[in-house]
Design a protein around this motif. Sequence first.
Motif, mmCIF file in Angstrom:
data_model
loop_
_atom_site.group_PDB
_atom_site.id
_atom_site.type_symbol
_atom_site.label_atom_id
_atom_site.label_comp_id
_atom_site.label_asym_id
_atom_site.label_seq_id
_atom_site.Cartn_x
_atom_site.Cartn_y
_atom_site.Cartn_z
ATOM 1 N N GLN A 54 5.311 13.357 -9.032
ATOM 2 C CA GLN A 54 5.868 12.368 -7.932
ATOM 3 C C GLN A 54 4.294 11.394 -7.871
ATOM 4 N N THR A 55 4.647 10.310 -7.427
ATOM 5 C CA THR A 55 3.610 9.369 -7.200
ATOM 6 C C THR A 55 3.696 8.641 -6.048
ATOM 7 N N GLU A 60 6.035 12.323 2.273
ATOM 8 C CA GLU A 60 6.389 13.585 2.112
ATOM 9 C C GLU A 60 6.493 13.936 0.589
ATOM 10 N N LYS A 61 5.990 15.288 0.005
ATOM 11 C CA LYS A 61 6.206 15.744 -1.090
ATOM 12 C C LYS A 61 7.238 16.717 -1.367
ATOM 13 N N LEU A 62 7.859 16.123 -2.519
ATOM 14 C CA LEU A 62 9.171 16.739 -3.009
ATOM 15 C C LEU A 62 9.042 17.716 -4.181
ATOM 16 N N VAL A 63 7.705 17.818 -4.804
ATOM 17 C CA VAL A 63 7.753 18.180 -5.878
ATOM 18 C C VAL A 63 6.147 19.148 -6.026
ATOM 19 N N LYS A 64 5.976 19.927 -6.935
ATOM 20 C CA LYS A 64 4.572 20.599 -6.933
ATOM 21 C C LYS A 64 3.552 19.758 -7.342
ATOM 22 N N ASP A 65 4.170 18.963 -8.537
ATOM 23 C CA ASP A 65 3.148 18.049 -9.156
ATOM 24 C C ASP A 65 3.360 16.583 -8.460
ATOM 25 N N VAL A 66 2.349 16.427 -7.560
ATOM 26 C CA VAL A 66 2.155 15.257 -6.985
ATOM 27 C C VAL A 66 0.557 14.607 -7.246
ATOM 28 N N ARG A 67 0.785 13.538 -7.576
ATOM 29 C CA ARG A 67 -0.539 12.539 -8.015
ATOM 30 C C ARG A 67 -0.582 11.111 -7.197
ATOM 31 N N SER A 68 -1.226 11.290 -5.987
ATOM 32 C CA SER A 68 -1.448 10.285 -4.861
ATOM 33 C C SER A 68 -2.372 9.389 -5.131
ATOM 34 N N ASP A 69 -2.180 8.134 -4.571
ATOM 35 C CA ASP A 69 -3.196 7.299 -4.679
ATOM 36 C C ASP A 69 -4.212 7.037 -5.548
ATOM 37 N N LEU A 70 -3.304 7.008 -6.773
ATOM 38 C CA LEU A 70 -3.861 6.912 -8.206
ATOM 39 C C LEU A 70 -4.331 5.218 -8.284
ATOM 40 N N PRO A 71 -5.586 5.314 -9.177
ATOM 41 C CA PRO A 71 -5.873 3.870 -9.444
ATOM 42 C C PRO A 71 -5.098 3.173 -10.228
ATOM 43 N N LYS A 118 -5.054 1.598 -13.064
ATOM 44 C CA LYS A 118 -4.859 2.187 -14.474
ATOM 45 C C LYS A 118 -4.503 3.345 -14.745
ATOM 46 N N LYS A 119 -4.388 4.488 -13.930
ATOM 47 C CA LYS A 119 -3.888 5.782 -14.059
ATOM 48 C C LYS A 119 -2.757 5.729 -13.760
ATOM 49 N N LEU A 120 -1.987 4.786 -12.931
ATOM 50 C CA LEU A 120 -0.718 4.886 -12.630
ATOM 51 C C LEU A 120 -0.065 4.245 -13.802
ATOM 52 N N PHE A 121 -0.283 3.158 -14.435
ATOM 53 C CA PHE A 121 0.475 2.568 -15.528
ATOM 54 C C PHE A 121 0.177 3.611 -16.607
ATOM 55 N N GLU A 122 -0.785 4.338 -16.934
ATOM 56 C CA GLU A 122 -0.798 5.284 -17.878
ATOM 57 C C GLU A 122 0.475 6.423 -17.618
ATOM 58 N N LEU A 123 0.388 6.564 -16.254
ATOM 59 C CA LEU A 123 1.756 7.703 -16.088
ATOM 60 C C LEU A 123 2.957 7.076 -16.290
ATOM 61 N N ILE A 124 3.192 5.848 -15.878
ATOM 62 C CA ILE A 124 4.409 5.306 -16.257
ATOM 63 C C ILE A 124 4.505 5.183 -17.652
#
Length: 205
Positions: free
Chosen positions: A87-88, A94-105, A107-113
């Motif tokens: 989840q990003t 509200e967090k729905l899963v264990k792996d939550v990556r919030s407020d990413l820069p 560049k990092k968000l594009f990499e995750l996509i």
Amino acid sequence: RLLGQDKDDAGWSHSERGPGPQHIQVDDREKLEGEPDGSVRHEERGEVMILISPWSRPLRNKEENPKNYVYWKELVNLLEEKGEIVQTGNVAEEKLVKDVRSDLPLKKLFELIKECRFWVSVDNMLQHMAYHVHKRGVVLWGVSDPNLFGYRENLNVLKDVSYLRPKQFETWEQIGMNRDAFVKPEDVMKLIEEAGFFNSSRTNP
């Protein structure tokens, strides 16, 4: 029929099952070509990583944003049977899963996509970012119009055009939440499976 059109080659793809959940193919932007670059770590390990961006920004009047999908918890349970969910979004959401990556820069968000098999979101910024890196995903629509705000490359899931708000450009504070406007999670999963998102890592237009 939407906008008086009833042919897929007119730009809109209607469900052959009659009224109910539809995959809307949007025709207001040119189709992208090419493949994304970036990390494919999950795919290299034979894993399926699904990225979700569940929420739209909070409203100034503190009311629930009408764009927010109301069946997220149920949908996440179904998606978790198929792969790892990340989840990003904003740290306050509200967090729905264990792996939550919030407020990413960015560049990092594009990499995750780029890394995910595919993504699922409401009508928020994720679909626009994914468009720029040629990554297909799923948008859960309610009362906003995919033909105005969406991209044809994606699986645009709309329950029925009768739920679209008449004034598409008014502020969200001017309307209330309509929980009936969203497609049920089991129907969303069926559309995702029919679109082949779980079949291949090549989820690009």
